[in-house]
Design an enzyme around this catalytic site. Sequence first.
Site, PDB file in Angstrom:
ATOM      1  N   CYS A   1       0.791  -1.232  -0.019  1.00 37.13           N
ATOM      2  CA  CYS A   1       0.025   0.061  -0.078  1.00 37.13           C
ATOM      3  C   CYS A   1       0.866   1.071  -0.109  1.00 37.13           C
ATOM      4  O   CYS A   1       1.883   1.345   0.784  1.00 37.13           O
ATOM      5  CB  CYS A   1      -0.994  -0.075   1.102  1.00 37.13           C
ATOM      6  SG  CYS A   1      -2.033   1.403   1.376  1.00 37.13           S
TER       7      CYS A   1
ATOM      8  N   CYS B   1      -0.812   4.247   6.084  1.00 40.62           N
ATOM      9  CA  CYS B   1      -0.110   2.937   6.594  1.00 40.62           C
ATOM     10  C   CYS B   1       1.199   3.218   7.080  1.00 40.62           C
ATOM     11  O   CYS B   1       2.185   3.635   6.572  1.00 40.62           O
ATOM     12  CB  CYS B   1      -0.099   1.915   5.635  1.00 40.62           C
ATOM     13  SG  CYS B   1      -2.181   1.267   5.112  1.00 40.62           S
TER      14      CYS B   1
ATOM     15  N   CYS C   1      -0.329   4.409   0.275  1.00 35.74           N
ATOM     16  CA  CYS C   1      -1.207   5.614   1.094  1.00 35.74           C
ATOM     17  C   CYS C   1      -0.204   6.263   2.087  1.00 35.74           C
ATOM     18  O   CYS C   1       0.922   5.489   2.571  1.00 35.74           O
ATOM     19  CB  CYS C   1      -2.520   5.025   1.631  1.00 35.74           C
ATOM     20  SG  CYS C   1      -2.306   4.440   3.342  1.00 35.74           S
TER      21      CYS C   1
END
Length: 191
Positions: free
Chosen positions: A48, A53, A50
């Site tokens: 991920c 996280c 983003c």
Amino acid sequence: MPVSLHPLVDNGLAKGDANFPGGNLYCLCPQNKVTVALKGNVAHNHACGCSKCWKPAGALFSVVGVIPKENLSVAANAEKLHIIDKAAAIQRYACKECGTHLFGRIEVDHPFKGLDFVHVELSDKKGWQEPQFAGFVSSIIEQGFHPSGMDEVRSKFQSVGLPTYDALSPPLMDLIATYTGKKSGKLSANL
């Protein structure tokens, strides 16, 4: 200088065990570690990009999977946990001392409510589901990664067999859309 996506991705993927029974996750403190027990394997494990996280030092991506909320318990040093951002949909519980995110829980109405988000790299056991895809790949640009390096990032993921998306995988996006359609009344609740 080569791009470091994540230690679980950079040198190829280690295949998980479909019958893996679970194990513990530990914060990175040298002693009195927060310990989180997981009953069973994770699902939808993915890289991920983003900004929310937890990522290991030097990595562009996290690797995060989900497990049913009832299959997660805090086994030791729960008093060291705090929520990073109480306003976020995913309330990420991190160690107050080392900053490691141990799990994320959704308490609001959300398509993934009932699933906890975890980082299986924090376990000392092998056999967890390997990453299945890379999501929110373009988000690393928002965090300062130069756009000219994106072809290298996507190529590196593809070289280890991970498809890349700028959202979640199509099956997860379908689950979100189904939830939203049912909630709005556009889809039958019996689906």
